[in-house]
Write a protein that holds these residues in place. Structure first.
Motif, PDB file in Angstrom:
ATOM      1  N   PRO A  95      -6.104 -13.189 -31.855  1.00  0.00           N
ATOM      2  CA  PRO A  95      -5.601 -14.322 -31.072  1.00  0.00           C
ATOM      3  C   PRO A  95      -6.425 -14.516 -29.797  1.00  0.00           C
ATOM      4  N   ARG A  96      -6.714 -15.761 -29.500  1.00  0.00           N
ATOM      5  CA  ARG A  96      -7.443 -16.061 -28.275  1.00  0.00           C
ATOM      6  C   ARG A  96      -6.522 -15.903 -27.053  1.00  0.00           C
ATOM      7  N   ARG A  97      -5.244 -16.190 -27.251  1.00  0.00           N
ATOM      8  CA  ARG A  97      -4.262 -16.118 -26.166  1.00  0.00           C
ATOM      9  C   ARG A  97      -3.831 -14.665 -25.967  1.00  0.00           C
ATOM     10  N   GLN A  98      -4.057 -14.135 -24.779  1.00  0.00           N
ATOM     11  CA  GLN A  98      -3.765 -12.742 -24.483  1.00  0.00           C
ATOM     12  C   GLN A  98      -2.866 -12.628 -23.251  1.00  0.00           C
ATOM     13  N   PRO A  99      -2.005 -11.589 -23.199  1.00  0.00           N
ATOM     14  CA  PRO A  99      -1.166 -11.390 -22.001  1.00  0.00           C
ATOM     15  C   PRO A  99      -2.020 -11.086 -20.776  1.00  0.00           C
ATOM     16  N   GLY A 100      -1.552 -11.530 -19.630  1.00  0.00           N
ATOM     17  CA  GLY A 100      -2.266 -11.283 -18.383  1.00  0.00           C
ATOM     18  C   GLY A 100      -2.040  -9.868 -17.867  1.00  0.00           C
ATOM     19  N   GLN A 101      -2.886  -9.449 -16.957  1.00  0.00           N
ATOM     20  CA  GLN A 101      -2.803  -8.106 -16.402  1.00  0.00           C
ATOM     21  C   GLN A 101      -1.795  -8.059 -15.252  1.00  0.00           C
ATOM     22  N   ASP A 102      -1.286  -6.845 -15.018  1.00  0.00           N
ATOM     23  CA  ASP A 102      -0.418  -6.629 -13.873  1.00  0.00           C
ATOM     24  C   ASP A 102      -1.259  -6.569 -12.594  1.00  0.00           C
ATOM     25  N   SER A 103      -0.611  -6.827 -11.456  1.00  0.00           N
ATOM     26  CA  SER A 103      -1.293  -6.798 -10.170  1.00  0.00           C
ATOM     27  C   SER A 103      -0.491  -5.944  -9.195  1.00  0.00           C
ATOM     28  N   LEU A 104      -1.193  -5.381  -8.214  1.00  0.00           N
ATOM     29  CA  LEU A 104      -0.560  -4.565  -7.187  1.00  0.00           C
ATOM     30  C   LEU A 104      -0.953  -5.097  -5.825  1.00  0.00           C
ATOM     31  N   LEU A 105       0.039  -5.331  -4.976  1.00  0.00           N
ATOM     32  CA  LEU A 105      -0.190  -5.881  -3.642  1.00  0.00           C
ATOM     33  C   LEU A 105       0.575  -5.047  -2.629  1.00  0.00           C
ATOM     34  N   ARG A 106      -0.089  -4.650  -1.559  1.00  0.00           N
ATOM     35  CA  ARG A 106       0.571  -3.891  -0.489  1.00  0.00           C
ATOM     36  C   ARG A 106       1.191  -4.857   0.510  1.00  0.00           C
ATOM     37  N   VAL A 107       2.437  -4.550   0.900  1.00  0.00           N
ATOM     38  CA  VAL A 107       3.159  -5.386   1.858  1.00  0.00           C
ATOM     39  C   VAL A 107       3.521  -4.527   3.069  1.00  0.00           C
ATOM     40  N   ASP A 108       3.018  -4.906   4.255  1.00  0.00           N
ATOM     41  CA  ASP A 108       3.332  -4.203   5.493  1.00  0.00           C
ATOM     42  C   ASP A 108       4.572  -4.813   6.125  1.00  0.00           C
ATOM     43  N   LEU A 109       5.550  -3.960   6.450  1.00  0.00           N
ATOM     44  CA  LEU A 109       6.802  -4.412   7.042  1.00  0.00           C
ATOM     45  C   LEU A 109       7.040  -3.716   8.374  1.00  0.00           C
ATOM     46  N   GLU A 110       7.701  -4.424   9.279  1.00  0.00           N
ATOM     47  CA  GLU A 110       8.173  -3.810  10.508  1.00  0.00           C
ATOM     48  C   GLU A 110       9.457  -3.038  10.198  1.00  0.00           C
ATOM     49  N   LEU A 111       9.760  -2.047  11.049  1.00  0.00           N
ATOM     50  CA  LEU A 111      10.973  -1.276  10.838  1.00  0.00           C
ATOM     51  C   LEU A 111      12.194  -2.188  10.870  1.00  0.00           C
ATOM     52  N   GLY A 112      12.167  -3.195  11.749  1.00  0.00           N
ATOM     53  CA  GLY A 112      13.291  -4.122  11.818  1.00  0.00           C
ATOM     54  C   GLY A 112      13.482  -4.927  10.548  1.00  0.00           C
ATOM     55  N   ASP A 113      12.392  -5.127   9.782  1.00  0.00           N
ATOM     56  CA  ASP A 113      12.497  -5.915   8.552  1.00  0.00           C
ATOM     57  C   ASP A 113      13.362  -5.228   7.505  1.00  0.00           C
ATOM     58  N   VAL A 114      13.359  -3.888   7.510  1.00  0.00           N
ATOM     59  CA  VAL A 114      14.062  -3.169   6.453  1.00  0.00           C
ATOM     60  C   VAL A 114      15.528  -2.915   6.797  1.00  0.00           C
ATOM     61  N   VAL A 115      15.933  -3.219   8.038  1.00  0.00           N
ATOM     62  CA  VAL A 115      17.331  -3.001   8.402  1.00  0.00           C
ATOM     63  C   VAL A 115      18.237  -3.962   7.654  1.00  0.00           C
ATOM     64  N   PHE A 116      17.834  -5.243   7.612  1.00  0.00           N
ATOM     65  CA  PHE A 116      18.650  -6.246   6.930  1.00  0.00           C
ATOM     66  C   PHE A 116      17.914  -6.944   5.794  1.00  0.00           C
ATOM     67  N   GLY A 117      16.633  -6.610   5.545  1.00  0.00           N
ATOM     68  CA  GLY A 117      15.845  -7.328   4.550  1.00  0.00           C
ATOM     69  C   GLY A 117      15.115  -8.484   5.208  1.00  0.00           C
ATOM     70  N   VAL A 118      14.136  -9.035   4.488  1.00  0.00           N
ATOM     71  CA  VAL A 118      13.330 -10.103   5.068  1.00  0.00           C
ATOM     72  C   VAL A 118      12.781 -11.002   3.962  1.00  0.00           C
ATOM     73  N   HIS A 119      12.573 -12.262   4.280  1.00  0.00           N
ATOM     74  CA  HIS A 119      11.942 -13.205   3.350  1.00  0.00           C
ATOM     75  C   HIS A 119      10.480 -13.344   3.735  1.00  0.00           C
TER      76      HIS A 119
END
Length: 362
Positions: A95-119
């Motif tokens: 098949p010519r159509r193939q599944p795409g690869q997974d990706s990994l991205l690092r996300v830097d958060l402030e300590l305050g971001d993890v207290v209540f979550g963040v968008h």
């Protein structure tokens, strides 16, 4: 299986001289120096292989004998292929159509971001569906065509001489790369891949309570596959940045509360600025360095479960280092009035060193 006589364009009862002349004629026509096309190069290989088999009297005789009686239509070469692999008997086109690869991205958060979550709106460079052909890989108004070399099977078979006899091998067709179809007019935008590199903006709601090293899984947000295949998974690896005032221990927040020597002796009330706003703190009389004051429910929101952790403040009694004469007199008077003992070795207390370790962690 390819018929070598048909490849050279001669009859099965042709003489050796006729076979040699046919090979030379075709070789001059298809040689890469004369005809640089991919189709000619593939045919040149087939013609050369056919002559290798038919140009030798003994190998031609073995080829003419074909399948032996009692073998149910299979020659020894076919059995060899079944056990040791021929790479494609019974297989369809790839098949010519193939599944795409997974990706990994690092996300830097402030300590305050993890207290209540963040968008977050994350911008990533990735493979996306081609907007011109919508993953079809062909130029507008055109389509794929059946490969004439393999007849749409995606594989070509060859008979090769070996010590065990004639071995039939099956290999991916080099013209269509095993797909069974070719693209005469590739899409000008994606060059026939059905996808292009582009920047995407991905909205993500990062839950409260995440910590460094945790990976958030976003299915379908990875790279789009070849020919518009389904996108892989995007993994977000969390990294919580250092905070100058607070650190984290599980769901608790840790900090240091500096208390003057008079306030430590007499007790006091104060207000400090926590991660999520001001909080009232009561310092009881006689508090010691290493004591911990706990304010319930002012830590990190729990990732799994309800509620929040605690805010734990390690007390650090600050001893004054610069005293005027009157202050020295008052402290001497205090020492006399409280009958403070002179420094001496006392009973070993494990808890004291535990407090010291806790202080170092803060």
């Amino acid at each position: 299986m390819t018929d070598h006589y048909e490849t050279l364009g001669v009859a099965r009862d042709a003489g050796q001289d006729e076979i040699k002349k046919a090979y030379r004629r075709l070789a001059r026509e298809l040689h890469p120096d004369v005809n640089p096309s991919a189709d000619a190069a593939e045919r040149f290989k087939d013609v050369t292989h056919a002559y290798d088999v038919l140009g030798d009297a003994q190998s031609r005789a073995e080829y003419d004998r074909g399948p032996q009686p009692g073998m149910s239509g299979f020659g020894f070469g076919d059995i060899f292929e079944q056990f040791f692999g021929g790479g494609g008997r019974g297989q369809g086109p790839r098949p010519r159509r193939q599944p795409g690869q997974d990706s990994l991205l690092r996300v830097d958060l402030e300590l305050g971001d993890v207290v209540f979550g963040v968008h977050r709106e994350l911008r990533v460079q990735t493979a996306v569906l081609c907007s011109t052909c919508d993953g079809a890989c062909t130029a507008p108004g055109t389509r794929e065509e059946r490969c004439t070399m393999c007849g749409g099977s995606g594989h070509v078979q060859r008979q090769v001489r070996s010590l065990l006899g004639n071995v039939v091998t099956s290999q991916p067709c080099q013209v269509c790369q095993g797909h069974g179809t070719v693209i005469p007019s590739p899409c000008p935008t994606c060059a026939g891949h059905g996808r292009v590199r582009a920047e995407r903006t991905i909205p993500v709601d990062i839950p409260a309570g995440v910590d460094t090293g945790l990976r958030i899984q976003l299915p379908g947000q990875g790279e789009v596959g070849e020919a518009g295949g389904p996108a892989g998974t995007l993994y977000l690896e969390v990294n919580v940045k250092h905070h100058d005032v607070f650190s984290r221990s599980g769901d608790d927040l840790l900090g240091t509360l500096e208390v003057s020597m008079p306030d430590a002796a007499l007790g006091t009330r104060t207000t400090v600025e926590a991660i999520d706003g001001p909080v009232d703190v009561e310092v009881k009389p006689g508090v010691q360095s290493g004591d911990v004051i706990t304010i319930g429910g002012r830590g990190v929101t729990r990732l799994r479960g309800a509620g929040r952790g605690d805010l734990r403040l390690g007390v650090h009694v600050v001893t004054p280092t610069r005293l005027d004469r009157r202050s020295e007199e008052l402290l001497r008077e205090l020492r006399e009035r409280t009958k403070a003992p002179a420094p001496s070795l006392g009973e070993f207390k494990q808890g004291l060193f535990a407090k010291m370790r806790d202080r170092l962690r803060l």
